[in-house]
Design an enzyme around this catalytic site. Structure first.
Site, PDB file in Angstrom:
ATOM      1  N   ASP A   1       2.920 -15.809  -3.149  1.00 16.48           N
ATOM      2  CA  ASP A   1       4.128 -15.339  -2.763  1.00 16.48           C
ATOM      3  C   ASP A   1       5.090 -14.529  -3.588  1.00 16.48           C
ATOM      4  O   ASP A   1       4.733 -14.431  -4.802  1.00 16.48           O
ATOM      5  CB  ASP A   1       4.881 -16.690  -2.600  1.00 16.48           C
TER       6      ASP A   1
ATOM      7  N   ASP B   1       8.124 -16.272   8.019  1.00 18.82           N
ATOM      8  CA  ASP B   1       8.397 -17.634   7.908  1.00 18.82           C
ATOM      9  C   ASP B   1       8.733 -18.274   9.409  1.00 18.82           C
ATOM     10  O   ASP B   1       8.817 -19.275   9.693  1.00 18.82           O
ATOM     11  CB  ASP B   1       9.640 -17.902   7.170  1.00 18.82           C
TER      12      ASP B   1
HETATM   13  C1  GLA Z   1       8.209 -18.708   1.019  1.00 20.46           C
HETATM   14  C2  GLA Z   1       7.132 -18.647   2.171  1.00 20.46           C
HETATM   15  C3  GLA Z   1       6.907 -19.893   2.678  1.00 20.46           C
HETATM   16  C4  GLA Z   1       6.835 -21.057   1.590  1.00 20.46           C
HETATM   17  C5  GLA Z   1       8.012 -21.117   0.835  1.00 20.46           C
HETATM   18  C6  GLA Z   1       8.110 -21.690  -0.430  1.00 20.46           C
HETATM   19  O1  GLA Z   1       9.364 -18.418   1.955  1.00 20.46           O
HETATM   20  O2  GLA Z   1       7.147 -17.609   3.192  1.00 20.46           O
HETATM   21  O3  GLA Z   1       6.044 -20.159   3.499  1.00 20.46           O
HETATM   22  O4  GLA Z   1       5.900 -20.817   0.941  1.00 20.46           O
HETATM   23  O5  GLA Z   1       8.267 -19.585   0.186  1.00 20.46           O
HETATM   24  O6  GLA Z   1       9.132 -21.880  -1.133  1.00 20.46           O
END
Ligand code: GLA
Length: 738
Positions: free
Chosen positions: A486, A556
């Protein structure tokens, strides 16, 4: 120069200095014009050859200067279609390069010097790129230009693949002079298209609304698509298509250009005063200033260009194959991707080993194949205010450590995946307390926080090494099958405390090179790990990442209606195997919209399927539904992930959305149709299929109904809105009758 390669893909006319790259599908022609200026002649469907008789009209344009030391007022670099325009020497259009000489002059004028050919495709060191598996599948032309005053040469590399309508381009500058020069801008490619109306198709977006397809007619002046965020970004993907105005999904000529890079990018389209269009693409000149010492070279990232005469689906299918086969390198690039369940939306930071056990216990019997432990397993992270940079397990939450969770997962017959955010750091972390100077930022100036995070200075090898060591300490010990990588913010105060003023302008590109270095080292060391890219959803969904990671989290946003647009836009370039899609809860976590399990399942099964919910909390009915989805997806995932994808009806244009997958032998097809809103007295709506064998008879296996391939493509099927419901989905599987 003698042409020695067998079945050459590149013809060189040594007398006229014309270079013709061709395969069965496309031709790309460039040539050397008066004064050794490198001119663009053609990119489009294959022509057998170029006789050199078509002369660019010589017209005194007025206020368009002529070459030094000539009296010909009809020849100007200001209108001549070129391959890499200079700066401050009479071409007033967008320059491809701006180079500052030691005396402060920003004058760039590259002229043809010579050329060479290579079998296959030479490697670009330290950068993601397209590659060949066999030298015979592509040939490369390298045209060298020279700015005699600067003492700098420019090598333009053009690769043509034998069996793909693809040309890749990149540029390399070499400083042969005795003095350093400063590169203020170095595009990867430039090309002047002839006067014609053109639509620019781009992929703008935002957090949770990534890659919304946008199309606009080009008008006079400059249209720019760019990112200044230090990442390819949610906000503008590094891609553009230039299409004839009559182009749709199935017909029309379209040229795609994709930058294989994950940092700041700049795509500019300048429609000049006589209607020609200059396309320039590369690293953004914003915040870029690269000191090129005497003897040094600078390699730009690569652009992959595709030409399609069969509309946008044709272009997308070429990109899908290229990215899957010749950009992604993982051992998983052709493997069936596991169906995963991720605990993020199920627990956020609030989990312990028992909670995870309950998810495992519930998920395994449903047929789910992998459990991914998301954010919150390290340092003392219980919310998003701490511990980034401390990649060791939080024993308060997980007393048995990661090895225990990995074992519990493997004991259930599932694979185990883990989340990392390697590039960022929390002020509340051991790493920050030990190395506050390892963060990007300008001394004596505040640092912008985003999600309460700072960005590590990955332009510095020591910093990258530290994160590498921390990650290998985990990965060497614990059996881990998958990593979600990430990056939850964009760059600000881009300044490296360990650099010096002459080199500060290099920081944002060096940051990305540091990221690539870490990805290269980890993916090489752990070939058994499936890596998935992520950046707050789809903030770095780009071809650069795909070189290291064959799949990425596109958003997301799990609401299936929003996902229709996100996945439709993403599919313009990126292969379905790379687009992960999870069934979330209803109401949706971000948007709050309620949708059926069937709708959520159908959208998620249109990509690489997963689940983003607490399996232990599902009702019995939902568990049964998930079980059926998983079984159905396992039966058809090869078709979804590796079949030929056709977009049929767009969520950007209509209330009915449709897409389908066809197996390479055309014996199987899977059609998904969606109706967004129900309607009273709906108009009958027909969806026509594509890509089938017209001579074949197909059976819809669920209903035993029979159709000819021609019938499905010409008559189609009714997909009329249902009077009583919004957000409906239908899935049809067709199999050729033996
Ligand atoms: C990002 C990712 C999510 C999750 C969060 C965790 O937003 O896209 O899927 O992993 O971080 O903090």
């Amino acid at each position: 120069m003698a042409v020695t390669l067998q079945q050459t893909l590149i013809d060189i006319d040594e007398e006229q200095l014309v270079f013709h790259l061709h395969n069965d599908q496309i031709s790309y022609i460039l040539g050397v014009e008066t004064g050794n200026v490198l001119a663009h002649l053609y990119f489009g469907p294959r022509v057998r050859g170029y006789h050199g008789e078509r002369q660019y009209p010589r017209i005194d344009r007025g206020f368009s200067g002529n070459l030094p030391n000539t009296t010909d007022r009809s020849y100007s670099k200001d209108d001549l279609p070129q391959e890499y325009g200079g700066n401050n020497t009479g071409d007033y259009r967008q320059p491809a390069a701006i180079i500052r000489a030691a005396n402060g002059a920003r004058t760039v004028d590259f002229r043809y010097q010579d050329c060479r050919m290579e079998a296959g495709k030479p490697e670009l060191k330290g950068l993601p790129q397209t590659y060949v598996e066999d030298e015979d599948e592509a040939q490369t032309l390298i045209v060298t230009l020279r700015d005699a005053t600067l003492g700098v040469t420019l090598e333009l590399a053009y690769t043509i693949y034998r069996d793909r309508p693809v040309i890749t381009r990149s540029a390399r500058l070499i400083n042969h002079s005795e003095q350093a020069v400063d590169l203020e801008k170095v595009a990867s490619m430039q090309m002047d298209l002839p006067t014609q109306p053109l639509d620019a198709i781009s992929l703008p977006g935002s957090y949770a609304r990534e890659r919304q397809l946008s199309r606009e007619r080009l008008h006079r002046g400059v249209t720019q698509f760019e990112s200044r965020r230090g990442a390819s970004s949610h906000h503008m993907n590094p891609f553009v298509a230039l299409a004839d105005p009559n182009t749709n999904e199935f017909q029309g000529n379209v040229l795609g250009a994709l930058l294989i890079y994950s940092g700041n990018h700049q795509i500019s389209l300048e429609r000049d005063p006589i209607g020609q269009t200059r396309l320039t693409m590369g690293i953004n000149e914003y915040n870029f200033d690269w000191r090129l010492a005497a003897g040094d070279s600078f390699q730009t990232p690569e652009v992959a260009m595709v030409y399609s005469t069969t509309g946008l689906n044709g272009m997308s299918q070429t990109y899908h194959d290229l990215l899957r086969d010749r950009v992604a390198r993982s051992r998983y690039k052709h493997d069936l991707r596991p169906i995963l369940i991720n605990n993020w939306e199920a627990t956020y930071f609030d989990f312990d080993a028992d909670k995870i056990q309950s998810i495992l216990d519930a998920a395994a019997p449903l047929g789910i194949e992998m459990f991914v432990l998301d954010d919150g397993w390290f340092g003392h992270r219980n919310d998003d205010n701490s511990s980034l940079g401390d990649w060791f397990v939080n024993r308060n939450k997980l007393p048995g450590g990661l090895a225990d969770i990995s074992k519990r997962t493997h004991d259930k017959g599932m694979r185990f995946g883990l989340w990392f955010e390697p590039e960022n750091i929390s002020a509340d972390s051991e790493l920050y307390r030990a190395h506050p100077d390892w963060v990007l930022g300008v001394p004596d100036r505040g640092r912008t926080l985003s999600r309460n995070e700072y960005v590590l200075d990955f332009s510095q090898p020591d910093v990258v090494d530290n994160i590498f060591e921390q990650m290998t300490a985990v990965l060497d010990k614990v059996p881990i099958d998958y990593i979600k990588w990430d990056m939850n913010r964009n760059l600000t105060e881009v300044y490296s405390p360990h650099s010096d003023s002459a080199h500060e302008g290099e920081t944002s590109h060096r940051f990305i090179l540091g990221v690539y270095d870490l990805m290269e080292r980890l993916t090489k060391r752990y070939p058994q790990i499936l890596f998935e890219g992520c950046s707050g959803g789809g903030g770095r969904f780009d071809a650069g990442l795909m070189y290291y990671m064959p799949q990425s989290w596109p958003s997301d946003n799990n609401d299936p209606i929003e996902r229709l647009k996100i996945q439709y836009g993403t599919s313009l370039v990126y292969p379905i195997s790379a687009i992960t899609a999870h069934v979330g809860t209803s109401p949706d976590e971000l948007l709050g919209r309620s949708t059926s399990m069937k709708m959520r399942g159908a959208v998620a099964m249109s990509g690489t399927l997963g689940y983003e919910l607490d399996a232990a909390q599902l009702s019995d009915a939902d568990k049964q539904a998930v079980k059926r989805q998983v079984a159905f997806y396992k039966q058809h995932r090869e078709l979804v992930q590796y079949g030929t994808f056709y977009r049929l009806e767009s969520p950007f244009e209509s209330n009915t959305v449709a897409w389908m997958f066809v197996s390479p032998d055309q014996k199987e097809a899977l059609l998904f149709t969606f109706v967004i809103l129900g309607a009273v007295q709906p108009e009958p709506h027909i969806t026509k299929l594509a890509g089938l064998d017209p001579q074949q008879t197909y059976v819809e296996t669920d209903t035993n109904k029979m159709y000819g391939g021609d019938e499905l493509m010409q008559l189609g099927l009714y997909t009329t809105p249902v009077q009583t419901s919004d957000f409906t989905a239908q899935v049809h599987y067709f199999k050729a009758k033996d």
